[in-house]
Scaffold this active site. Structure first.
Site, PDB file in Angstrom:
ATOM      1  N   ASP A 372      -0.017 103.455  22.714  1.00  0.00           N
ATOM      2  CA  ASP A 372       0.138 103.412  21.267  1.00  0.00           C
ATOM      3  C   ASP A 372      -1.165 102.935  20.627  1.00  0.00           C
ATOM      4  O   ASP A 372      -1.785 101.971  21.085  1.00  0.00           O
ATOM      5  CB  ASP A 372       1.289 102.464  20.926  1.00  0.00           C
ATOM      6  CG  ASP A 372       1.514 102.312  19.441  1.00  0.00           C
ATOM      7  OD1 ASP A 372       1.845 103.314  18.794  1.00  0.00           O
ATOM      8  OD2 ASP A 372       1.351 101.188  18.942  1.00  0.00           O
ATOM      9  N   GLU A 408      -2.835 107.791  22.204  1.00  0.00           N
ATOM     10  CA  GLU A 408      -2.610 108.125  20.806  1.00  0.00           C
ATOM     11  C   GLU A 408      -3.932 107.773  20.124  1.00  0.00           C
ATOM     12  O   GLU A 408      -4.196 106.598  19.862  1.00  0.00           O
ATOM     13  CB  GLU A 408      -1.461 107.319  20.214  1.00  0.00           C
ATOM     14  CG  GLU A 408      -1.180 107.681  18.763  1.00  0.00           C
ATOM     15  CD  GLU A 408      -0.128 106.782  18.118  1.00  0.00           C
ATOM     16  OE1 GLU A 408       0.683 107.289  17.329  1.00  0.00           O
ATOM     17  OE2 GLU A 408      -0.127 105.567  18.404  1.00  0.00           O
TER      18      GLU A 408
END
Length: 733
Positions: A372, A408
């Site tokens: 993330d 990401e």
């Protein structure tokens, strides 16, 4: 306003539970010096070694608790301090022991220090947490409502309100479970939520729904195998906090991007309350040939900014664990948008994260990680650096370099958008692919050239330093945003259930409701929406790169237009397995296109397709065609109103670095995003005789592959509005 400064030796108000007298272990007892490694609590068969990093603490106390976690029964000062690690060994201690820490040191927020031994702290290396985080003002290092704000010092004991750490016995019989290592070229990700996937599944036992045991149920694993995906990508399963402001609204942190411990599975996901449950789930997935990928959050923690609670890192060594404003260390750098940013430039913080990854890879046997806000992990004080410490450590690590590593590639900080900017060995979520494919099939003008680039692996972003097409993780939908059905059903987000007056979530969705906002009984609109879903799924599976499918999209799951279901631990966020006829048809279609992707190697080549003519082999690996069977030229590419294109993928093209012809099937794919049908002349290809139609999204989705649909070169094929056609070249012999 003045800073309240307290030293670790004289901090007032350290409270003890009223339920039982607190024992302070004296020198010469069963406590020994122990070792400064490994960090965490480690049982060796005779006792437990405790080690915790803090560069600025003056004293660290190990607090032991009763079996129910309610009573602090003993407090032990760790006797040794080596290389900024406090450590001690507790003879005769056993797995199952519950503990936490109290860390003494200066309380000087303006200098970056927030030590407060009144606050029980979670071990950053704890492998299991027991008990819930109960929101109370005592969790904060400062006194809420005090005129000095976070510069004040709170003397209340937080122990009754914070989870306790449990020492584990890591023993587990893996049996014949083996690593599977699915090649990147054959990888198909399936992004799912532990609770969301099983909470409403009729064939999962009610007592294990929403848990790792639920994922291990035969009905779930058989379904995943039948779908054809290779890799189950689970949204965060690390222990996480349920936000206070959400609880006050009657909502919950559903997605879990709010980490409390980097080594511990989330307690609510364990039906058995043992970490072996997670291992059992991994073993079951591997037995079915399915990889397990974890979505991990190492960019920030649940402690928030200077007004957040003191739960672990903030009270252990705030100045080391977090990136602080250089000109005022009271405040946090917030490149994550969550209040704080983990400081991976610090060697001990870097060690914490890499130790955590190795733990999940070796002890828990997961196959890869999706990071993330991964740009944070490559940030150094001067900004993002693809040669930064964390990214370099992953590349050289003998364990992590063998895992699938997916970034990401963006954050909220300056220069935070880094799609294509990660080093070799990494794959990346490609939001350019998502937005382009949505815009193309919606019928936006001027998308043709970008569509072709994204379809072929986004070479403009990834074709450097030996990176391969599979470095582009292609997706049309993900957990953050509309589901596939909602993408073709709503022009606007409908997040009212989140309690923020529909202000949260993205507004720029590239979505289209096809004439009616939300559900409709209009058969033409419903049919068009289903066709558009087929178009998007087929495009995803026929693109070079690594496809990722959002769980439930394969049978048209809806969230009622909510494009930010982060707080919807409810039927909005859970998958409904009661499928409609349309849902079952789309499911069979999805299975079919995944099979086609795996059947035709030309759809997942390990080399970028360039369109250059190979004179030695007499082959052009990819050719772009107009409806009249001519090659696309500059005016065709520049036509902003063109919404259709054909592509020939020549299976004879060189498949590897060795200069020899391939033996794959040759395919012809037509993409028509126009609102009208197009008469398409079928091109002639050397060494072929006919085209066989394998798929047409305008036809019934449950129609079998048509082996008798043989079409002559030069014949006209009526490509229906907003449809995709796949054909295979039939050889001369």
């Amino acid at each position: 306003m003045t800073t309240s400064t307290h030293s670790g030796e004289s901090t007032p108000g350290v409270t003890t539970p009223a339920q039982a007298p607190l024992m302070h272990t004296e020198e010469g007892s069963r406590v020994q010096e122990g070792l400064p490694y490994p960090l965490g609590a480690t049982w060796d068969g005779l006792g437990i070694n405790f080690a915790i990093f803090s560069a600025h603490a003056t004293k660290v106390e190990l607090c032991l608790f009763s079996d129910d976690g309610q009573t602090e029964i003993e407090r032990i000062e760790l006797p040794e301090y080596t290389d900024e690690v406090w450590h001690g060994y507790l003879l005769d201690a056993r797995p199952g022991l519950l503990y936490g820490y109290r860390v003494h040191g200066p309380y000087a927020p303006e200098e970056g220090h927030r030590f407060n031994p009144n606050k029980l702290l979670i071990d950053p290396c704890a492998c299991q947490l027991v008990g819930e985080l109960i929101w109370d003002d005592a969790l904060y290092g400062y006194t809420i409502g005090h005129e000095d704000g976070d510069l004040s010092f709170d003397e209340r004991d937080s122990a009754p309100f914070i989870p306790k750490c449990r020492v584990i016995d890591p023993a587990f019989t893996w049996g014949r479970s083996q690593e599977i290592h699915v090649p990147w070229e054959r990888t198909v990700f399936y992004e799912a939520h532990v609770r969301g996937l099983t909470m409403r599944h009729p064939d999962v036992s009610e007592n294990v729904r929403g848990t790792f045991s639920g994922l291990s149920e035969p009905a779930v694993l058989d379904y995943l195998r039948s779908l054809g995906i290779s890799s189950l990508e689970l949204m965060p399963i690390h222990a996480f906090a349920d936000d206070r402001h959400l609880q006050e609204k009657g909502l919950h942190n559903y997605w879990g991007y709010n980490t409390l411990a980097f080594f511990a599975p989330h307690q609510a996901y364990m039906a058995t309350s043992t970490i072996s449950e997670f291992k059992q789930m991994v073993a079951c997935c591997h037995a079915g040939g399915i990889e397990v990928i974890l979505d991990v959050v190492y960019n920030h923690t649940a402690e928030g900014n200077e007004l957040g609670p003191t739960l672990s890192w903030k009270g252990i060594d705030n100045a080391s664990y977090y990136r602080l404003m250089p000109d005022d260390r009271r405040y946090y750098i917030n490149d994550t948008g969550t209040g704080n940013t983990l400081n991976l430039s610090h060697p001990r913080v870097l060690q914490l994260v890499t130790d955590s990854l190795r733990y999940w890879a070796l002890e828990m046997r997961v196959d890869g990680f999706r990071f993330d806000l991964a740009t944070i992990l490559g940030r150094e004080p001067h900004g993002f650096d693809e040669g930064g410490g964390f990214l370099d450590s992953c590349r050289q690590d003998p364990v992590l370099s063998r895992c699938k590593l997916i970034a990401e590639p963006w954050d909220c900080g300056p220069g935070g958008y880094q799609v294509g900017g990660f080093p070799p060995g990494w794959a990346e979520w490609n939001d350019r692919y998502r937005d382009t494919m949505r815009a193309f099939w919606k019928g936006d003008d001027g998308t043709l050239a970008d569509f072709a680039t994204r379809l072929t692996g986004s070479a403009d972003l990834f074709d450097h330093r030996g990176r391969k097409p599979y470095a582009s993780v292609n997706f049309v939908t993900a957990h953050d945003g509309f589901t596939l059905r909602d993408l073709v059903t709503y022009n606007d987000k409908h997040n009212e259930a989140n309690g923020e007056d529909n202000r949260d979530g993205h507004d720029d969705n590239h979505s289209w409701n096809h004439g009616v906002e939300g559900w409709t009984d209009d058969p033409e609109i419903s049919a068009l929406r289903m066709r558009q879903m087929r178009n998007l799924i087929a495009t995803l599976m026929f693109s070079q790169g690594t496809p990722m499918l959002l769980a439930g999209d394969e049978f048209a799951r809806t969230q009622g237009g909510n494009n930010n279901a982060y707080c919807q631990d409810s039927e909005i966020g859970w998958i409904d397995w009661d499928l409609s006829d349309e849902g079952r048809e789309l499911l069979e279609f999805t299975r079919r296109v995944i099979r086609l992707r795996q059947h035709y190697p030309i759809l997942h080549r390990g080399r970028f397709l360039t369109g250059e003519f190979n004179e030695e082999l007499g082959i052009q690996d990819i050719s772009w065609m107009t409806p009249d069977a001519t090659l696309m030229d500059v005016p065709d590419w520049n036509d902003a109103h063109a919404h259709a294109i054909g592509v020939i993928l020549d299976g004879r093209a060189q498949p590897t670095g060795i200069r020899r012809a391939g033996s794959d099937s040759t395919l012809f794919i037509i993409f028509n995003a126009h609102h009208e049908a197009i008469e398409w002349r079928l091109p002639e290809v050397a060494h072929g005789r006919l085209w066989m139609r394998c798929l047409d999204t305008a036809q019934a989705s449950d129609a079998p592959v048509s082996r008798d649909a043989m079409l002559e070169f030069g014949s006209m094929y009526n490509v229906q509005p907003r449809s995709l056609v796949l054909m295979e070249l039939m050889p001369l012999f």
